[in-house]
Design a protein around this motif. Structure first.
Motif, PDB file in Angstrom:
ATOM      1  N   CYS A 274      16.768  16.380   9.874  1.00 20.36           N
ATOM      2  CA  CYS A 274      16.483  17.797  10.104  1.00 20.36           C
ATOM      3  C   CYS A 274      17.796  18.582  10.018  1.00 20.36           C
ATOM      4  CB  CYS A 274      15.822  18.018  11.460  1.00 20.36           C
ATOM      5  SG  CYS A 274      15.329  19.747  11.719  1.00 20.36           S
ATOM      6  N   PRO A 275      18.235  18.922   8.795  1.00 15.91           N
ATOM      7  CA  PRO A 275      19.478  19.665   8.641  1.00 15.91           C
ATOM      8  C   PRO A 275      19.432  21.010   9.371  1.00 15.91           C
ATOM      9  CG  PRO A 275      18.674  18.851   6.530  1.00 15.91           C
ATOM     10  CD  PRO A 275      17.584  18.640   7.523  1.00 15.91           C
ATOM     11  N   ILE A 276      20.586  21.470   9.776  1.00 13.05           N
ATOM     12  CA  ILE A 276      20.680  22.725  10.519  1.00 13.05           C
ATOM     13  C   ILE A 276      20.097  23.894   9.735  1.00 13.05           C
ATOM     14  CG2 ILE A 276      22.364  24.419  11.370  1.00 13.05           C
ATOM     15  CD1 ILE A 276      24.029  22.005  12.339  1.00 13.05           C
ATOM     16  N   ASP A 277      20.242  23.858   8.406  1.00 16.60           N
ATOM     17  CA  ASP A 277      19.735  24.983   7.606  1.00 16.60           C
ATOM     18  C   ASP A 277      18.217  24.993   7.487  1.00 16.60           C
ATOM     19  OD1 ASP A 277      19.290  22.916   5.844  1.00 16.60           O
ATOM     20  OD2 ASP A 277      20.697  23.619   4.317  1.00 16.60           O
ATOM     21  N   ARG A 278      17.546  24.019   8.132  1.00 23.96           N
ATOM     22  CA  ARG A 278      16.078  24.031   8.170  1.00 23.96           C
ATOM     23  C   ARG A 278      15.542  24.615   9.470  1.00 23.96           C
ATOM     24  NH1 ARG A 278      14.158  20.198   4.388  1.00 23.96           N
ATOM     25  NH2 ARG A 278      12.075  21.014   4.798  1.00 23.96           N
ATOM     26  N   LEU A 279      16.424  24.920  10.424  1.00 22.45           N
ATOM     27  CA  LEU A 279      15.987  25.436  11.728  1.00 22.45           C
ATOM     28  C   LEU A 279      15.720  26.942  11.669  1.00 22.45           C
ATOM     29  CD1 LEU A 279      18.438  23.610  14.174  1.00 22.45           C
ATOM     30  CD2 LEU A 279      16.015  23.094  13.805  1.00 22.45           C
ATOM     31  N   ALA A 280      14.556  27.335  12.145  1.00 22.52           N
ATOM     32  CA  ALA A 280      14.236  28.765  12.231  1.00 22.52           C
ATOM     33  C   ALA A 280      15.029  29.426  13.347  1.00 22.52           C
ATOM     34  CB  ALA A 280      12.741  28.960  12.466  1.00 22.52           C
ATOM     35  N   PHE A 281      15.143  28.730  14.480  1.00 17.38           N
ATOM     36  CA  PHE A 281      15.879  29.292  15.617  1.00 17.38           C
ATOM     37  C   PHE A 281      16.067  28.243  16.693  1.00 17.38           C
ATOM     38  CE2 PHE A 281      11.344  30.534  16.044  1.00 17.38           C
ATOM     39  CZ  PHE A 281      11.011  29.891  17.225  1.00 17.38           C
ATOM     40  N   VAL A 282      16.944  28.571  17.634  1.00 17.04           N
ATOM     41  CA  VAL A 282      17.079  27.817  18.880  1.00 17.04           C
ATOM     42  C   VAL A 282      16.529  28.716  19.980  1.00 17.04           C
ATOM     43  CG1 VAL A 282      18.639  26.760  20.552  1.00 17.04           C
ATOM     44  CG2 VAL A 282      19.131  26.581  18.106  1.00 17.04           C
ATOM     45  N   LEU A 305      25.801  25.102  15.657  1.00 17.34           N
ATOM     46  CA  LEU A 305      24.594  25.901  15.419  1.00 17.34           C
ATOM     47  C   LEU A 305      24.835  27.408  15.413  1.00 17.34           C
ATOM     48  CD1 LEU A 305      22.136  23.898  17.724  1.00 17.34           C
ATOM     49  CD2 LEU A 305      22.300  23.781  15.229  1.00 17.34           C
ATOM     50  N   LEU A 306      26.077  27.842  15.229  1.00 18.41           N
ATOM     51  CA  LEU A 306      26.358  29.283  15.273  1.00 18.41           C
ATOM     52  C   LEU A 306      25.689  30.053  14.138  1.00 18.41           C
ATOM     53  CD1 LEU A 306      30.100  29.560  16.379  1.00 18.41           C
ATOM     54  CD2 LEU A 306      28.042  29.979  17.723  1.00 18.41           C
ATOM     55  N   SER A 307      25.310  29.377  13.074  1.00 22.16           N
ATOM     56  CA  SER A 307      24.641  30.056  11.956  1.00 22.16           C
ATOM     57  C   SER A 307      23.132  30.178  12.161  1.00 22.16           C
ATOM     58  CB  SER A 307      24.915  29.306  10.651  1.00 22.16           C
ATOM     59  OG  SER A 307      24.369  27.990  10.706  1.00 22.16           O
ATOM     60  N   VAL A 308      22.620  29.526  13.199  1.00 20.97           N
ATOM     61  CA  VAL A 308      21.175  29.517  13.460  1.00 20.97           C
ATOM     62  C   VAL A 308      20.811  30.643  14.423  1.00 20.97           C
ATOM     63  CG1 VAL A 308      19.248  28.149  14.354  1.00 20.97           C
ATOM     64  CG2 VAL A 308      21.105  27.025  13.102  1.00 20.97           C
ATOM     65  N   PRO A 309      19.761  31.431  14.130  1.00 22.39           N
ATOM     66  CA  PRO A 309      19.329  32.464  15.070  1.00 22.39           C
ATOM     67  C   PRO A 309      19.003  31.892  16.448  1.00 22.39           C
ATOM     68  CG  PRO A 309      18.280  32.784  12.948  1.00 22.39           C
ATOM     69  CD  PRO A 309      18.977  31.456  12.877  1.00 22.39           C
ATOM     70  N   VAL A 310      19.301  32.658  17.477  1.00 23.38           N
ATOM     71  CA  VAL A 310      19.096  32.247  18.869  1.00 23.38           C
ATOM     72  C   VAL A 310      18.250  33.308  19.564  1.00 23.38           C
ATOM     73  CG1 VAL A 310      20.284  31.956  21.092  1.00 23.38           C
ATOM     74  CG2 VAL A 310      21.236  30.916  19.019  1.00 23.38           C
ATOM     75  N   PRO A 342      11.456  35.410  17.476  1.00 20.82           N
ATOM     76  CA  PRO A 342      11.259  36.391  18.550  1.00 20.82           C
ATOM     77  C   PRO A 342      12.567  37.068  18.942  1.00 20.82           C
ATOM     78  CG  PRO A 342      10.175  34.311  19.066  1.00 20.82           C
ATOM     79  CD  PRO A 342      11.056  34.057  17.887  1.00 20.82           C
ATOM     80  N   GLY A 343      12.474  38.344  19.236  1.00 19.62           N
ATOM     81  CA  GLY A 343      13.640  39.070  19.720  1.00 19.62           C
ATOM     82  C   GLY A 343      13.929  38.726  21.171  1.00 19.62           C
ATOM     83  N   SER A 369      10.971  24.727  11.562  1.00 16.20           N
ATOM     84  CA  SER A 369      11.451  23.837  12.617  1.00 16.20           C
ATOM     85  C   SER A 369      12.209  24.675  13.640  1.00 16.20           C
ATOM     86  CB  SER A 369      12.397  22.762  12.051  1.00 16.20           C
ATOM     87  OG  SER A 369      11.780  22.010  11.044  1.00 16.20           O
ATOM     88  N   PHE A 370      12.216  24.217  14.890  1.00 11.38           N
ATOM     89  CA  PHE A 370      13.007  24.911  15.902  1.00 11.38           C
ATOM     90  C   PHE A 370      13.386  23.948  17.016  1.00 11.38           C
ATOM     91  CE2 PHE A 370       8.680  25.403  17.536  1.00 11.38           C
ATOM     92  CZ  PHE A 370       8.834  25.187  18.908  1.00 11.38           C
ATOM     93  N   VAL A 371      14.373  24.350  17.792  1.00  6.14           N
ATOM     94  CA  VAL A 371      14.816  23.581  18.949  1.00  6.14           C
ATOM     95  C   VAL A 371      14.542  24.386  20.203  1.00  6.14           C
ATOM     96  CG1 VAL A 371      16.844  22.709  20.179  1.00  6.14           C
ATOM     97  CG2 VAL A 371      16.581  22.252  17.740  1.00  6.14           C
ATOM     98  N   LYS A 372      14.008  23.714  21.222  1.00  8.24           N
ATOM     99  CA  LYS A 372      13.833  24.315  22.548  1.00  8.24           C
ATOM    100  C   LYS A 372      14.890  23.725  23.468  1.00  8.24           C
ATOM    101  CE  LYS A 372      12.363  26.323  26.164  1.00  8.24           C
ATOM    102  NZ  LYS A 372      13.288  27.446  26.321  1.00  8.24           N
ATOM    103  N   LEU A 373      15.676  24.589  24.108  1.00 10.79           N
ATOM    104  CA  LEU A 373      16.767  24.156  24.972  1.00 10.79           C
ATOM    105  C   LEU A 373      16.518  24.646  26.394  1.00 10.79           C
ATOM    106  CD1 LEU A 373      19.613  22.800  24.994  1.00 10.79           C
ATOM    107  CD2 LEU A 373      20.567  25.060  24.489  1.00 10.79           C
ATOM    108  N   LEU A 374      16.743  23.765  27.373  1.00 11.08           N
ATOM    109  CA  LEU A 374      16.570  24.124  28.786  1.00 11.08           C
ATOM    110  C   LEU A 374      17.712  23.529  29.604  1.00 11.08           C
ATOM    111  CD1 LEU A 374      12.769  23.592  29.587  1.00 11.08           C
ATOM    112  CD2 LEU A 374      14.001  25.739  29.703  1.00 11.08           C
ATOM    113  N   SER A 375      18.042  24.195  30.703  1.00 12.07           N
ATOM    114  CA  SER A 375      19.027  23.651  31.643  1.00 12.07           C
ATOM    115  C   SER A 375      18.613  24.049  33.046  1.00 12.07           C
ATOM    116  CB  SER A 375      20.433  24.179  31.329  1.00 12.07           C
ATOM    117  OG  SER A 375      20.442  25.596  31.376  1.00 12.07           O
TER     118      SER A 375
END
Length: 393
Positions: A274-282, A305-310, A342-343, A369-375
């Motif tokens: 899953c290359p980074i350029d395939r991610l829609a957002f984090v 991941l600075l090039s990926v929308p957050v 999403p904004g 594709s997207f990543v969900k991050l939690l802390s």
């Protein structure tokens, strides 16, 4: 099991959201897409002297919906927390066309506080406050024969529950996993966050220079997962590909200043397939507290991941605690399926040290594709990687 399961995929076959923005996934998503927020100020609620901003459910309306959906059932023995979890699960199971009575179905409950609000009552029963008791109440309603699994790991609970469900499916323990995330607010919880000075007196502003803290919220959300062979996965199916939990062991209530745990979790789920350029957002945790947002920004940078929308969703319905990981995963699936990033509501000017790709308005994407991050408290961190079926072909 008669055949190897290691190559099977974990697919979402049904979901539901009960939130102050809508009763149902589509209604909640459309409200978010329209830019609405359920956050409002409450004064004097539960005898709390200091006003606070939160996003709260209409529990009387939920009780009426349960009575309408199950007219022959009595809900007198269930708390508001259990009722909303039952209603959300019922809608999701109906969509998935799953019989919860089957011994091949296992329930997973993600919550951080459960019925802790009962401590405010003089004659509260210790057993009723137990998370295990609530899980058995919810599971028992559906006459499921298996012991439910309770996952409570601070704010990462919703993601950790999905990972636990994925592992159960991959091991062959079950064929279907029902993951419910839910939490209600109370005097106990709000007062606790106020004592931390963690609550904002205004609607929260994730990652913004003027952010001053979080808002609390209520919700119940359910995802039903099933195990499928790759050839049986459809182009529009959402697949939970990987999940990782990492603890930075920094502090009971403070995240690592280096983003160590979140970085390691991101590193674990992002692999060559899953290359980074395939991610829609984090989709971040994005609580709008100074240290959490900064920590996530550092982790995202360290993961390349600075090039990926957050984006962060807390400005729409606050921090829903044990429901957050489930609710925000569902909304992210809905958004990506609708070609939308999403904004981040409340965001205006970058207030973290790394140049994240943030926007207050929704953006268009063609990625699947997207990543969900939690802390969360205790140094816990979790990441999930979701991909749509056509991305796996």
């Amino acid at each position: 099991m008669e055949r190897a399961l290691e190559h099977d995929l974990i697919v979402s076959i049904g979901d539901n959201i009960l939130s102050p923005l809508g009763i149902g996934t589509e209604e909640t998503y459309h409200a978010v897409n329209a830019g609405y927020s359920a956050l409002q100020q409450y004064e004097g609620l539960w005898g709390i002297p200091e006003p606070f901003i939160a996003s709260l459910l209409d529990h009387k309306a939920i009780a009426r919906m349960l009575d309408d959906k199950f007219p022959t059932k009595s809900f007198a023995a269930y708390t508001s927390f259990e009722r909303m979890a039952i209603l959300s699960a019922a809608y999701a199971l109906e969509q998935a066309d799953v019989d919860p009575v089957s011994e091949r179905v296992v329930f997973f409950l993600s919550t951080t506080k459960g019925n802790v609000g009962l401590l405010d009552k003089e004659n509260s029963c210790r057993e009723e406050i137990s998370l295990g008791y609530s899980a058995r109440q919810i599971c028992g309603f559906f006459r499921n024969p298996n012991a439910p699994v309770v996952v409570t790991n601070a704010c990462t609970s919703g993601s950790c529950a999905q990972i636990a469900a994925m592992r159960a499916l991959q091991s062959g323990r079950c064929d279907t996993a029902v993951v419910i995330g839910a939490d209600v607010q109370s005097k106990f919880i709000v007062s606790g966050f106020q004592s931390f000075k963690a609550l904002s007196s205004d609607p929260c502003r994730p990652f913004d220079k003027s952010r001053s803290g979080l808002n609390l919220g209520e919700a119940a959300a359910t995802i039903v997962y099933s195990r499928r062979r790759p050839k049986d996965v459809h182009a529009d199916d959402w697949v939970l590909c990987r999940g990782a939990i990492r603890n930075d062991a920094n502090h009971i209530s403070g995240p690592s200043r280096t983003g160590e745990g979140s970085y390691l979790a991101l590193q674990a789920v992002l692999q060559d397939d899953c290359p980074i350029d395939r991610l829609a957002f984090v989709n971040t945790h994005g609580t709008a507290t100074p240290y959490n947002d900064e920590m996530e920004a550092i982790a995202i940078d360290r993961a390349g991941l600075l090039s990926v929308p957050v984006n962060g969703l807390k400005g729409y319905f606050g921090h829903t605690m044990g429901a957050a990981g489930v609710l925000e995963s569902i909304l992210s699936m809905q958004a990506a399926a609708n070609h939308t990033i999403p904004g981040t509501r409340g965001y205006s000017e970058c207030g973290v040290s790394r140049p994240l790709q943030l926007s207050a308005s929704h953006q268009v994407t063609g990625r699947r594709s997207f990543v969900k991050l939690l802390s969360g408290f205790g140094g816990c961190n979790a990441a999930l990687l979701f991909r749509q079926g056509d991305e796996l072909c």
